[in-house]
Design an enzyme around this catalytic site. Structure first.
Site, PDB file in Angstrom:
ATOM      1  CB  CYS A 328      47.323  19.253  11.913  1.00 52.16           C
ATOM      2  SG  CYS A 328      48.849  18.468  11.016  1.00 52.16           S
ATOM      3  CG  HIS A 432      48.001  15.597  15.382  1.00 54.59           C
ATOM      4  ND1 HIS A 432      46.111  16.082  14.719  1.00 54.59           N
ATOM      5  CD2 HIS A 432      48.993  15.525  14.209  1.00 54.59           C
ATOM      6  CE1 HIS A 432      46.763  16.146  13.445  1.00 54.59           C
ATOM      7  NE2 HIS A 432      47.994  16.285  13.347  1.00 54.59           N
TER       8      HIS A 432
END
Length: 488
Positions: A328, A432
């Site tokens: 991310c 994630h």
């Protein structure tokens, strides 16, 4: 409602355990936290964002996580400001003073969510935030006694004996409450006890005589629970694991606005991995793999990383054959440029990334929130991936033509995610939880250099931990006395 004398007293864990105890008894139970401040979040099935702890508590309750379980989520973006998420969606960014003025509006969202949950479930187990005794936060409180008073909710007070001063914490907290708030506290739970309980008994007797309130039980210190941590990376997680049989050393730099560090829970539990978090001023030690984590303020954390002298160490790590993964915000750092023209995460402007992957990222006004599934793009065997996306960045560039993952969208189409360098040393993804599935964990560890890598079933470990936690609460708490208000 479970409130605590301090942060990290064990509120989240106790609520999770109570949810499983009640679910076992056949009750329809839901967790609820009016206001949560955390950079660890989860994505609900309908594309909303809630605190990670409430998602875990929902699992303990055997129900699907929902945005009503955490109607107000504050994600700090600086020491004085935060992104305000209401009912799962980012609404605005406010500093502390402005948010204090906004609290009456936030309370409306809290009460609406609580009402919906009470209509849908037999029991709602509420978690407070921090301590109810913060005098400066009493005005317009929506997280602790301000909420409990509004909905007429009984309160159990939890204190952590492991840090010391447990009796002062409990008596002092009661002393800081108003008469009506004090009367609302039905009793105490003492958490994380080690030693001979008979030596503690005189203190328990004194506490009950002093306050006129019962101690519902003393919970032992439970080692080895695989439960999602909500906030900061605690000391036990940051310290050297010292696993004697570990074959792969993994380093994670701890950034000021690190988010979703639960991405590393599978590695923390893996017997073949020595996972270490390094903090400010610490050198980057020799390692096989360095992972750049997610961040709520990517450009500021990139500046911090460079100010600590970690960039030359990372370049040296790659020069000697090491591997790097960016997740991310970490993915955005690996590209050529990060643009924030509207100042979504701080002052407007652009920052140069490391340039190891050929793409640029622009922060957009709308956050991407979705659960995802798919597979590793370049694995020697099928490696399923399951996780979630939480990001405002949109990345573009030729480097994305060599993806790290293939994801399956709800409409049945396949889309690429992330990137992998031509030399195979650098991998980036927006997903994630990329290590959570056993086959994905195995595939990524093999890529990082661990021959004979094995996967680890984090979901099974988490479920076993919830069961163990519930067993402990059932055997150490007077649940009949504690749940008495539910029968009125």
């Amino acid at each position: 409602m479970v409130q605590g004398t301090t942060s990290d007293a064990g509120k989240s864990t106790v609520v999770a355990g109570l949810c499983r105890v009640l679910a076992r008894a056949g009750m329809r139970v839901a967790p609820f936290k009016p206001q949560n401040m955390a950079l660890n979040s989860a994505v609900t099935a309908d594309g909303g964002e809630i605190g990670r702890a409430q998602a875990l508590q929902a699992q303990a309750a055997r129900v699907e996580p929902h945005t009503d379980m955490n109607p107000v989520l504050l994600k700090p973006s600086s020491d004085t400001g935060a992104q305000i998420i209401i009912h799962g969606k980012a609404r605005l960014d406010l500093d502390a003073r402005a948010y204090h003025a906004y609290k009456p509006e936030a309370m409306k969202a809290v009460l609406a969510s609580h009402e919906r949950l009470t209509q849908a479930y037999d029991v709602v187990v509420v978690e407070g935030a921090g301590s109810p005794a913060e005098i400066n936060l009493r005005d317009r409180d929506i997280a602790n006694m301000g909420f409990a008073e509004r909905v007429d909710c009984p309160v159990v007070l939890v204190a952590d004996i492991d840090r010391g001063g447990v009796f002062a914490h409990l008596v002092g907290t009661l002393d800081c409450l108003s008469d009506s708030e004090r009367a609302r506290v039905t009793g105490f739970i003492i958490n994380r006890f080690r030693g001979d309980i008979s030596l503690l008994q005189p203190g328990l007797d004194w506490l009950e005589a002093r306050t006129g309130k019962p101690v519902f039980g003393v919970l032992p210190y439970l080692h080895g629970l695989h439960l999602d941590a909500e906030d900061a990376i605690v000391g036990a997680q940051s310290a050297k694991r010292g696993t004697p049989d570990a074959l792969l050393r993994v380093i994670v730099p701890v950034l000021p606005r690190i988010s979703n560090h639960t991405d590393f829970d599978a590695l923390r539990a893996h017997p073949q991995v020595d996972l270490r978090f390094i903090g400010p001023g610490m050198p980057v030690p020799p390692a096989d793999l360095v992972i750049l984590p997610g961040s709520k303020s990517v450009r500021a954390d990139l500046d911090f990383l460079r100010a600590n002298g970690w960039e030359p160490a990372l370049r040296r790590h790659l020069r000697y054959g090491g591997k790097v993964i960016g997740i991310c915000g970490g993915m955005q750092m690996l590209g050529r440029q990060i643009h924030d023209p509207a100042g979504h995460e701080g002052p407007a402007g652009s920052s140069a990334g490391f340039g190891w992957l050929d793409y640029e990222t622009t922060l957009a006004p709308h956050k991407q929130l979705r659960r995802v599934s798919g597979r590793l793009a370049d694995a020697d065997r099928e490696a399923a991936v399951s996780g979630y996306e939480i990001h405002m960045g949109v990345s573009t560039g030729s480097g994305l033509e060599r993806p790290a993952l293939w994801l399956d969208d709800e409409n049945g189409t396949r889309r690429a995610d992330g990137a992998c360098s031509e030399d195979g040393q650098v991998l980036a993804t927006y997903v994630h939880g990329v290590f959570d599935e056993p086959t994905a964990c195995e595939g990524l560890l093999r890529w990082a250099g661990l021959d004979g890598a094995q996967g680890i079933d984090l979901a099974a470990l988490r479920e076993a931990s919830i069961e163990r936690l519930a067993d402990t609460l059932a055997s150490h708490l007077d649940l009949g006395a504690m749940f008495a208000p539910l029968r009125r």
